[in-house]
Design a protein around this motif. Sequence first.
Motif, PDB file in Angstrom:
ATOM      1  N   VAL A 129       1.055  -1.657   0.262  1.00 42.86           N
ATOM      2  CA  VAL A 129      -0.021   0.070  -0.152  1.00 42.86           C
ATOM      3  C   VAL A 129       1.284   0.907   0.294  1.00 42.86           C
ATOM      4  CG1 VAL A 129      -1.409   1.135   1.497  1.00 42.86           C
ATOM      5  CG2 VAL A 129      -1.764  -1.129   0.975  1.00 42.86           C
ATOM      6  N   ASP A 130       2.260   0.728   1.196  1.00 42.94           N
ATOM      7  CA  ASP A 130       2.626   2.417   0.589  1.00 42.94           C
ATOM      8  C   ASP A 130       3.812   2.348  -0.539  1.00 42.94           C
ATOM      9  OD1 ASP A 130       2.189   2.414   3.732  1.00 42.94           O
ATOM     10  OD2 ASP A 130       3.758   1.821   4.145  1.00 42.94           O
ATOM     11  N   VAL A 131       3.106   1.566  -1.304  1.00 41.36           N
ATOM     12  CA  VAL A 131       4.712   1.299  -2.848  1.00 41.36           C
ATOM     13  C   VAL A 131       3.521   2.063  -3.596  1.00 41.36           C
ATOM     14  CG1 VAL A 131       5.146   0.202  -4.422  1.00 41.36           C
ATOM     15  CG2 VAL A 131       6.220  -0.038  -2.204  1.00 41.36           C
ATOM     16  N   PHE A 132       2.347   1.842  -3.563  1.00 37.81           N
ATOM     17  CA  PHE A 132       1.887   2.353  -4.120  1.00 37.81           C
ATOM     18  C   PHE A 132       0.794   4.142  -4.113  1.00 37.81           C
ATOM     19  CE2 PHE A 132      -2.531   3.691  -5.110  1.00 37.81           C
ATOM     20  CZ  PHE A 132      -3.345   3.436  -6.501  1.00 37.81           C
ATOM     21  N   ASN A 133       0.621   4.625  -2.600  1.00 35.04           N
ATOM     22  CA  ASN A 133       0.502   5.528  -2.926  1.00 35.04           C
ATOM     23  C   ASN A 133       2.016   6.819  -3.067  1.00 35.04           C
ATOM     24  OD1 ASN A 133      -2.266   5.159  -1.608  1.00 35.04           O
ATOM     25  ND2 ASN A 133      -0.886   4.627   0.520  1.00 35.04           N
ATOM     26  N   MET A 134       2.903   6.207  -3.009  1.00 35.96           N
ATOM     27  CA  MET A 134       4.090   7.013  -3.416  1.00 35.96           C
ATOM     28  C   MET A 134       3.862   6.879  -5.139  1.00 35.96           C
ATOM     29  SD  MET A 134       7.126   5.107  -0.842  1.00 35.96           S
ATOM     30  CE  MET A 134       7.298   4.866   0.466  1.00 35.96           C
ATOM     31  N   LEU A 135       3.928   5.636  -5.469  1.00 36.69           N
ATOM     32  CA  LEU A 135       4.062   6.203  -7.048  1.00 36.69           C
ATOM     33  C   LEU A 135       2.972   6.803  -7.682  1.00 36.69           C
ATOM     34  CD1 LEU A 135       5.348   2.044  -7.807  1.00 36.69           C
ATOM     35  CD2 LEU A 135       7.049   4.768  -7.650  1.00 36.69           C
ATOM     36  N   ASP A 136       1.674   6.566  -6.611  1.00 44.12           N
ATOM     37  CA  ASP A 136       0.836   7.367  -7.218  1.00 44.12           C
ATOM     38  C   ASP A 136       1.027   8.742  -6.672  1.00 44.12           C
ATOM     39  OD1 ASP A 136      -1.960   7.767  -7.936  1.00 44.12           O
ATOM     40  OD2 ASP A 136      -3.133   7.946  -5.912  1.00 44.12           O
ATOM     41  N   GLU A 137       1.883   9.314  -5.904  1.00 42.10           N
ATOM     42  CA  GLU A 137       2.197  10.602  -6.299  1.00 42.10           C
ATOM     43  C   GLU A 137       3.409  10.905  -7.044  1.00 42.10           C
ATOM     44  OE1 GLU A 137       3.161  13.843  -2.735  1.00 42.10           O
ATOM     45  OE2 GLU A 137       3.085  11.786  -1.732  1.00 42.10           O
ATOM     46  N   ALA A 138       4.093  10.588  -7.128  1.00 41.04           N
ATOM     47  CA  ALA A 138       4.818  10.308  -7.794  1.00 41.04           C
ATOM     48  C   ALA A 138       4.331  10.548  -9.537  1.00 41.04           C
ATOM     49  CB  ALA A 138       6.114   9.299  -8.148  1.00 41.04           C
ATOM     50  N   THR A 139       3.424   9.589  -9.723  1.00 36.62           N
ATOM     51  CA  THR A 139       3.192   9.768 -11.375  1.00 36.62           C
ATOM     52  C   THR A 139       2.706  10.743 -11.770  1.00 36.62           C
ATOM     53  OG1 THR A 139       1.615   7.375 -10.932  1.00 36.62           O
ATOM     54  CG2 THR A 139       3.644   7.101 -11.579  1.00 36.62           C
ATOM     55  N   THR A 140       1.160  10.972 -10.851  1.00 39.94           N
ATOM     56  CA  THR A 140       0.817  12.507 -10.971  1.00 39.94           C
ATOM     57  C   THR A 140       1.496  13.210 -11.207  1.00 39.94           C
ATOM     58  OG1 THR A 140      -0.738  11.824  -9.160  1.00 39.94           O
ATOM     59  CG2 THR A 140      -0.913  14.300  -9.636  1.00 39.94           C
ATOM     60  N   LYS A 141       2.700  14.261 -10.091  1.00 39.08           N
ATOM     61  CA  LYS A 141       3.985  14.782 -10.568  1.00 39.08           C
ATOM     62  C   LYS A 141       4.327  14.645 -12.512  1.00 39.08           C
ATOM     63  CE  LYS A 141       6.399  18.613 -10.090  1.00 39.08           C
ATOM     64  NZ  LYS A 141       6.513  18.158 -10.404  1.00 39.08           N
ATOM     65  N   ILE A 142       4.765  13.348 -12.447  1.00 38.29           N
ATOM     66  CA  ILE A 142       4.886  13.722 -13.949  1.00 38.29           C
ATOM     67  C   ILE A 142       4.087  13.338 -14.786  1.00 38.29           C
ATOM     68  CG2 ILE A 142       5.841  11.554 -15.292  1.00 38.29           C
ATOM     69  CD1 ILE A 142       6.974  10.083 -13.132  1.00 38.29           C
ATOM     70  N   ILE A 143       2.672  13.374 -15.069  1.00 34.16           N
ATOM     71  CA  ILE A 143       1.582  13.835 -16.319  1.00 34.16           C
ATOM     72  C   ILE A 143       1.352  15.321 -15.614  1.00 34.16           C
ATOM     73  CG2 ILE A 143      -1.038  13.236 -15.571  1.00 34.16           C
ATOM     74  CD1 ILE A 143       0.314  11.389 -16.942  1.00 34.16           C
ATOM     75  N   SER A 144       1.903  15.736 -14.675  1.00 33.74           N
ATOM     76  CA  SER A 144       1.045  17.197 -15.127  1.00 33.74           C
ATOM     77  C   SER A 144       2.701  18.034 -15.644  1.00 33.74           C
ATOM     78  CB  SER A 144       1.256  17.339 -13.315  1.00 33.74           C
ATOM     79  OG  SER A 144       2.195  18.357 -13.222  1.00 33.74           O
ATOM     80  N   ASP A 145       3.745  16.818 -15.483  1.00 31.38           N
ATOM     81  CA  ASP A 145       4.951  17.784 -16.674  1.00 31.38           C
ATOM     82  C   ASP A 145       5.235  17.827 -17.491  1.00 31.38           C
ATOM     83  OD1 ASP A 145       5.917  18.858 -13.986  1.00 31.38           O
ATOM     84  OD2 ASP A 145       8.163  17.495 -13.485  1.00 31.38           O
ATOM     85  N   LEU A 146       4.295  16.837 -17.913  1.00 32.06           N
ATOM     86  CA  LEU A 146       4.001  15.816 -19.745  1.00 32.06           C
ATOM     87  C   LEU A 146       2.826  17.338 -20.001  1.00 32.06           C
ATOM     88  CD1 LEU A 146       3.845  12.083 -19.382  1.00 32.06           C
ATOM     89  CD2 LEU A 146       5.886  13.625 -20.655  1.00 32.06           C
ATOM     90  N   LYS A 147       2.395  17.606 -19.504  1.00 36.82           N
ATOM     91  CA  LYS A 147       1.251  18.308 -19.546  1.00 36.82           C
ATOM     92  C   LYS A 147       1.410  20.086 -19.783  1.00 36.82           C
ATOM     93  CE  LYS A 147      -2.619  17.201 -17.122  1.00 36.82           C
ATOM     94  NZ  LYS A 147      -3.842  16.364 -17.745  1.00 36.82           N
ATOM     95  N   SER A 148       2.675  20.374 -19.272  1.00 36.04           N
ATOM     96  CA  SER A 148       2.634  21.886 -19.169  1.00 36.04           C
ATOM     97  C   SER A 148       4.353  21.441 -19.804  1.00 36.04           C
ATOM     98  CB  SER A 148       3.711  22.465 -17.449  1.00 36.04           C
ATOM     99  OG  SER A 148       4.439  21.624 -17.535  1.00 36.04           O
TER     100      SER A 148
END
Length: 148
Positions: A129-148
């Motif tokens: 669960v901890d791994v999921f949450n860390m990676l969820d946050e990191a991938t949200t940031k990656i997506i936001s940078d890809l869109k900017s």
Amino acid sequence: MVCLGNICRSPMADGLLRAKVERDGLDVEVDSAGTSGYHIGEAPDPRMRATAKSMGINIDSLSSRQFVQEDYDRFDVIYAMDESNRDNMFRLARNEEDKQKVKLILNEIYPGENMSVPDPYYGGDQGFVDVFNMLDEATTKIISDLKS
Ligand code: 4NP
């Protein structure tokens, strides 16, 4: 997305980023691999699959493969889950340009801290669960940078 076995952390990172890329209609190829060959051809660990499913992400169809030098040609950015994975990939790098592609994924959300996504393989369910949450946050940031 690269870890050691390509059965826990990197398939989860792959599944999360892939889902967000599809959701947002982005033209980005996502894949994952392990620096070891221990689990080649295996599906992700059942505990990682169960955690993923409970959070609405299906990673059942992914299959472990080993990171190869040609991945430096196929991908623009290569995310390592920890410094050991990064060092293993550096050994296959041909030049500085290859090395520049490799980033520690948690530096996306904790810049410069060089933190590891902890390997959940030998631990309990909470680790997944901890791994999921860390990676969820990191991938949200990656997506936001890809869109900017
Ligand atoms: P992963 O976890 O690197 O997140 O896929 C591991 C899975 C298997 C092993 C090590 C780490 N193993 O030694 O078999």
